[in-house]
Write a protein that holds these residues in place. Sequence first.
Motif, PDB file in Angstrom:
ATOM      1  N   ASN A 200       0.837  -1.208   0.000  1.00 14.74           N
ATOM      2  CA  ASN A 200       0.000   0.000   0.000  1.00 14.74           C
ATOM      3  C   ASN A 200       0.865   1.247   0.000  1.00 14.74           C
ATOM      4  O   ASN A 200       0.558   2.233  -0.670  1.00 14.74           O
ATOM      5  CB  ASN A 200      -0.925   0.004   1.218  1.00 14.74           C
ATOM      6  CG  ASN A 200      -2.082  -0.955   1.077  1.00 14.74           C
ATOM      7  OD1 ASN A 200      -2.400  -1.414  -0.020  1.00 14.74           O
ATOM      8  ND2 ASN A 200      -2.731  -1.264   2.182  1.00 14.74           N
ATOM      9  N   SER A 205      -1.232   0.224  -3.549  1.00 11.54           N
ATOM     10  CA  SER A 205      -2.089  -0.899  -3.952  1.00 11.54           C
ATOM     11  C   SER A 205      -3.503  -0.826  -3.390  1.00 11.54           C
ATOM     12  O   SER A 205      -4.403  -1.509  -3.879  1.00 11.54           O
ATOM     13  CB  SER A 205      -1.447  -2.224  -3.519  1.00 11.54           C
ATOM     14  OG  SER A 205      -0.178  -2.375  -4.114  1.00 11.54           O
ATOM     15  N   LEU A 207      -4.752  -2.086  -0.703  1.00 16.91           N
ATOM     16  CA  LEU A 207      -5.194  -3.397  -0.227  1.00 16.91           C
ATOM     17  C   LEU A 207      -5.827  -3.270   1.157  1.00 16.91           C
ATOM     18  O   LEU A 207      -5.433  -2.424   1.958  1.00 16.91           O
ATOM     19  CB  LEU A 207      -4.000  -4.350  -0.132  1.00 16.91           C
ATOM     20  CG  LEU A 207      -3.318  -4.764  -1.434  1.00 16.91           C
ATOM     21  CD1 LEU A 207      -2.014  -5.483  -1.122  1.00 16.91           C
ATOM     22  CD2 LEU A 207      -4.240  -5.652  -2.260  1.00 16.91           C
ATOM     23  N   LYS A 216      -6.171 -10.499  -4.644  1.00 15.66           N
ATOM     24  CA  LYS A 216      -5.823  -9.078  -4.734  1.00 15.66           C
ATOM     25  C   LYS A 216      -4.403  -8.826  -4.239  1.00 15.66           C
ATOM     26  O   LYS A 216      -3.656  -8.032  -4.828  1.00 15.66           O
ATOM     27  CB  LYS A 216      -6.825  -8.235  -3.953  1.00 15.66           C
ATOM     28  CG  LYS A 216      -8.203  -8.156  -4.594  1.00 15.66           C
ATOM     29  CD  LYS A 216      -9.124  -7.222  -3.819  1.00 15.66           C
ATOM     30  CE  LYS A 216     -10.490  -7.124  -4.496  1.00 15.66           C
ATOM     31  NZ  LYS A 216     -11.410  -6.227  -3.746  1.00 15.66           N
ATOM     32  N   THR A 217      -4.041  -9.495  -3.159  1.00 17.60           N
ATOM     33  CA  THR A 217      -2.686  -9.321  -2.622  1.00 17.60           C
ATOM     34  C   THR A 217      -1.647  -9.889  -3.576  1.00 17.60           C
ATOM     35  O   THR A 217      -0.617  -9.258  -3.845  1.00 17.60           O
ATOM     36  CB  THR A 217      -2.571  -9.999  -1.245  1.00 17.60           C
ATOM     37  OG1 THR A 217      -3.486  -9.362  -0.335  1.00 17.60           O
ATOM     38  CG2 THR A 217      -1.160  -9.894  -0.695  1.00 17.60           C
ATOM     39  N   ALA A 220      -1.346  -7.630  -6.553  1.00 16.21           N
ATOM     40  CA  ALA A 220      -0.630  -6.389  -6.216  1.00 16.21           C
ATOM     41  C   ALA A 220       0.874  -6.623  -6.177  1.00 16.21           C
ATOM     42  O   ALA A 220       1.661  -5.751  -6.561  1.00 16.21           O
ATOM     43  CB  ALA A 220      -1.112  -5.852  -4.874  1.00 16.21           C
TER      44      ALA A 220
END
Length: 290
Positions: A200, A205, A207, A216-217, A220
């Motif tokens: 982030n 990102s 997240l 998603k992680t 990213a």
Amino acid sequence: MGNIEKAVSFMIAVAKDDSHGYDQTHRNSGIDYDCSSLVGTALNQAGFNVKKSSTTRTLRAQLLACGFKTVSVGGARKRGDIFLKEGHHVVMCTDANNIVHASINEKGTTKGGRQGDQTGKEICIRSYYNYKGGWDYHFRFSDAISTQPTTKPSTTTSNSLIAQGQQHTINMSGHSITVDGINGPNTKANIVRCFQCAMNHDYHSNLKVDGSCGAKTINALGKHYVKNGECQEMVRAVQVALYCYGFNPGKTDAIFGDNTRLAVIQFQKAKGLTADGVAGKNTIRALMGV
């Protein structure tokens, strides 16, 4: 070792002495300051290895190198904490609700004002505020960071390192877990939180910091990697995670040096990965338990 209380006291004394004002042209005169030379001088006078002539672009690396840690920008504030907007501004907390800083001259500009504080607000103590666009970093000197004792004393080097790593995950993620020297599910989730915080910060990102290593992680993370000589929050996350697996990278200072590289190689060998000392996609995924 530096004394953060001395740094705070120096800045408060300057703020209360109107012979000192704001000016970028004469920022290193010892009479007038700008925001970063005031913080740099205060820390230097207090025994920290920080240059008096520091700028908002050079402070971050110096703070990390002399024992400051990054904590959550939105977290609780303490006396001596430093908030930095790189390239723009830096302030120091006098307590949880107030900061001291060098702000602007009497003309509302950065240069060309008269010597000294003409308004009483050029260098001042005021209530804490969120800088436009948000602060980039919230620093706290490591001696001022509260530590949670281990609930079970470690009997091996590995367990002792893991316990250190667990405390580092708490400091970095802001999420509390039991510090017991065992890399269990809660520790692994906190490792993921650290990487989410780092992504982030470094990659914007956005997240959710939930400790879940979902799609998603992973997306990213992409093809991002960190290697020797780099300085970013992803490096700190790697260092913290290495501790949690029983490998010693040295300081968790977000600086990828030789100790971190060697610890990465040891981890890679233990996991059957290419032992190149670069924390690439596969190594970071392994650190996140994927």
